[in-house]
Design an enzyme around this catalytic site. Structure first.
Site, mmCIF file in Angstrom:
data_model
loop_
_atom_site.group_PDB
_atom_site.id
_atom_site.type_symbol
_atom_site.label_atom_id
_atom_site.label_comp_id
_atom_site.label_asym_id
_atom_site.label_seq_id
_atom_site.Cartn_x
_atom_site.Cartn_y
_atom_site.Cartn_z
ATOM 1 N N ALA A 34 24.159 0.081 -21.315
ATOM 2 C CA ALA A 34 23.736 -1.184 -20.706
ATOM 3 C C ALA A 34 23.633 -1.085 -19.192
ATOM 4 C CB ALA A 34 24.714 -2.301 -21.080
ATOM 5 N N LEU A 35 24.107 0.024 -18.615
ATOM 6 C CA LEU A 35 24.066 0.246 -17.164
ATOM 7 C C LEU A 35 24.718 -0.913 -16.414
ATOM 8 C CD1 LEU A 35 20.522 1.846 -16.690
ATOM 9 C CD2 LEU A 35 22.735 2.988 -16.887
ATOM 10 N N THR A 120 41.760 4.063 -27.154
ATOM 11 C CA THR A 120 42.723 4.332 -26.096
ATOM 12 C C THR A 120 44.149 4.250 -26.621
ATOM 13 O OG1 THR A 120 43.617 3.436 -24.021
ATOM 14 C CG2 THR A 120 42.552 1.884 -25.486
ATOM 15 N N ASP A 121 45.076 4.928 -25.945
ATOM 16 C CA ASP A 121 46.491 4.805 -26.305
ATOM 17 C C ASP A 121 47.067 3.452 -25.906
ATOM 18 O OD1 ASP A 121 46.483 5.203 -23.555
ATOM 19 O OD2 ASP A 121 47.938 6.830 -23.569
ATOM 20 N N GLU A 122 46.346 2.687 -25.092
ATOM 21 C CA GLU A 122 46.864 1.402 -24.628
ATOM 22 C C GLU A 122 46.978 0.373 -25.750
ATOM 23 O OE1 GLU A 122 45.557 -0.035 -20.792
ATOM 24 O OE2 GLU A 122 44.660 1.918 -20.364
ATOM 25 N N TYR A 147 41.963 -6.175 -22.216
ATOM 26 C CA TYR A 147 41.307 -4.885 -22.483
ATOM 27 C C TYR A 147 41.897 -4.221 -23.718
ATOM 28 C CZ TYR A 147 40.817 0.179 -22.275
ATOM 29 O OH TYR A 147 40.633 1.499 -22.613
ATOM 30 N N LYS A 151 40.307 -3.559 -27.562
ATOM 31 C CA LYS A 151 40.170 -2.207 -28.109
ATOM 32 C C LYS A 151 40.946 -2.085 -29.417
ATOM 33 C CE LYS A 151 38.332 0.928 -27.024
ATOM 34 N NZ LYS A 151 36.954 1.372 -27.434
ATOM 35 N N ILE A 188 43.118 7.449 -10.018
ATOM 36 C CA ILE A 188 42.990 8.750 -9.342
ATOM 37 C C ILE A 188 41.781 8.791 -8.415
ATOM 38 C CG2 ILE A 188 42.486 11.202 -9.753
ATOM 39 C CD1 ILE A 188 44.580 11.157 -11.964
ATOM 40 N N GLN A 191 42.354 6.807 -5.176
ATOM 41 C CA GLN A 191 43.206 7.441 -4.168
ATOM 42 C C GLN A 191 42.483 8.588 -3.469
ATOM 43 O OE1 GLN A 191 45.397 5.333 -3.915
ATOM 44 N NE2 GLN A 191 45.344 4.536 -6.008
ATOM 45 N N LYS A 202 46.828 3.366 -2.121
ATOM 46 C CA LYS A 202 47.589 2.193 -2.542
ATOM 47 C C LYS A 202 48.302 2.494 -3.861
ATOM 48 C CE LYS A 202 45.865 -0.220 0.893
ATOM 49 N NZ LYS A 202 45.252 0.904 1.628
ATOM 50 N N TYR A 204 50.675 0.734 -6.908
ATOM 51 C CA TYR A 204 51.222 -0.470 -7.519
ATOM 52 C C TYR A 204 52.749 -0.386 -7.575
ATOM 53 C CZ TYR A 204 46.719 -2.134 -9.437
ATOM 54 O OH TYR A 204 45.439 -2.616 -9.599
ATOM 55 N N ASN A 246 52.980 7.431 -11.638
ATOM 56 C CA ASN A 246 51.901 7.227 -10.678
ATOM 57 C C ASN A 246 52.264 7.715 -9.279
ATOM 58 O OD1 ASN A 246 50.318 6.106 -12.673
ATOM 59 N ND2 ASN A 246 50.728 3.986 -12.096
ATOM 60 N N HIS A 273 52.010 -4.895 -16.283
ATOM 61 C CA HIS A 273 51.757 -3.470 -16.134
ATOM 62 C C HIS A 273 52.593 -2.662 -17.130
ATOM 63 C CE1 HIS A 273 50.900 -0.159 -12.886
ATOM 64 N NE2 HIS A 273 50.370 0.124 -14.064
#
Length: 331
Positions: A34-35, A120-122, A147, A151, A188, A191, A202, A204, A246, A273
């Site tokens: 879908a760009l 995802t593992d989330e 999110y 999923k 990643i 940063q 930055k 978290y 992190n 988080h």
């Protein structure tokens, strides 16, 4: 083999397409994307003559049906995937991750086409920092954000279509990816591009949240292993034993880029988080014989840093807008 790659102009999809063209010259690739802001045709500009590109949405049932009808395998990467964005506005996540996956499933069901669904593992929620356990395919789902919940819903749709309608599908849940072509809103590349722009990175909160990092190329070789040798209906967890918090990842990036280990600012933590993700990929390794190539995170980060240094034109125009959005949120 004719392969339809949904989301093939996004981060992981782009790398999958490029890997496929490099290693499987007998595979014909069609990309459907879908760009949105996270995908770009420029990602595939140097290989565009070797594939078919279709600009479209996975919720467009007529378009999806036509493309699925002409292929042998669908590799379903397309998803809204950024936690922070899902907290600001969940609606695109519901539409793409749930309605889009439903649309794909109905098309592969009609045409008897093989499907591999990327997740995802989330979806499993998080683990305590001092918990020795890892996620396995039997870990109960416990998503934390719009999110990860959408999923999780898409995974359950795929499983239901396998059981109820006999759809020939496999699933994979992967840990946190990093590597070339990743959008600079992600941890990643944000940063790395901060350092390259002379901006203090930055972090978290205290940076104690642990992720199980895997290079995107390792993810995609695992996907091909599942497509070629995986059992229909099975879920394979993809990980490379790359657990790092992190703060340690950021300090490694700073060291590799010649900056002091404390050259960063702590900012407001993300709402809800997750503490720790960890993948048990033993089924993938024992059953399919897959092994990661990037077993050293430092080596993978070195390669990734070099890519962002050499491709400033790819990310520089978007940098100010991304940082402005984070600044608005105090991050």
């Amino acid at each position: 083999m004719r392969v339809l790659v949904t989301g093939g102009a996004g981060f992981i999809g782009t790398n999958f397409v490029r890997l496929t063209l490099q290693t499987r010259p007998d595979v014909a690739v069609t990309v459907l994307d879908a760009l949105t802001y996270a995908g770009s045709r420029d990602n595939l500009a140097d290989v565009q003559e070797r594939l078919e590109f279709v600009h479209g949405d996975i919720t467009d049932a007529t378009l999806v049906d036509d493309l699925v009808r002409r292929c042998d395998v669908v590799v379903h990467f397309a998803a809204e995937s950024h936690n922070d964005n899902s907290l600001r506005d969940p609606s695109p996540f519901v539409r793409t991750n749930l309605v889009g996956t439903f649309t794909i499933l109905e098309a592969v069901r009609r045409h008897g086409v093989r499907l591999h669904h990327i997740s995802t593992d989330e979806v499993y929620g998080d683990l305590a920092l001092d918990d020795p356990a890892k996620f396995t395919p039997s870990t109960p789902y416990n998503p934390s954000s719009p999110y990860s919940s959408t999923k999780a819903g898409s995974d359950l749709l795929v499983r239901a279509w396998v059981r109820s309608f006999g759809v020939a599908a496999t699933l994979s849940n992967c840990s946190n990816n990093y590597g070339p072509y990743q959008h600079i809103e992600k941890f990643i590349p944000r940063q790395i591009t901060n350092v390259l722009s002379g901006i203090r990175p930055k972090l978290y909160g205290a940076g104690e949240n642990v992720r199980d990092w895997i290079h995107v190329d390792d993810h995609n070789t695992a996907v091909w292993a599942v497509i070629e040798r995986g059992r229909i209906g099975e879920t394979y967890l993809i990980g490379a034993d790359g657990e790092r918090n992190n703060r340690d990842v950021l300090r490694t990036v700073l060291e590799l880029m010649g900056r002091p280990a404390d050259w960063y600012d702590q900012v407001t933590d993300r709402v809800g988080h997750d503490l720790r993700y960890a993948i048990d990929a033993s089924l993938l390794r024992s059953e399919l014989g897959w092994e990661p190539a990037y077993t050293d995170l430092r080596a993978g980060l070195t390669q990734t840093i070099a890519w962002y240094e050499q491709h400033r034109q790819w990310w520089q125009a978007a940098k100010d807008a991304v940082e402005a959005r984070y600044a608005e949120a105090g991050q």
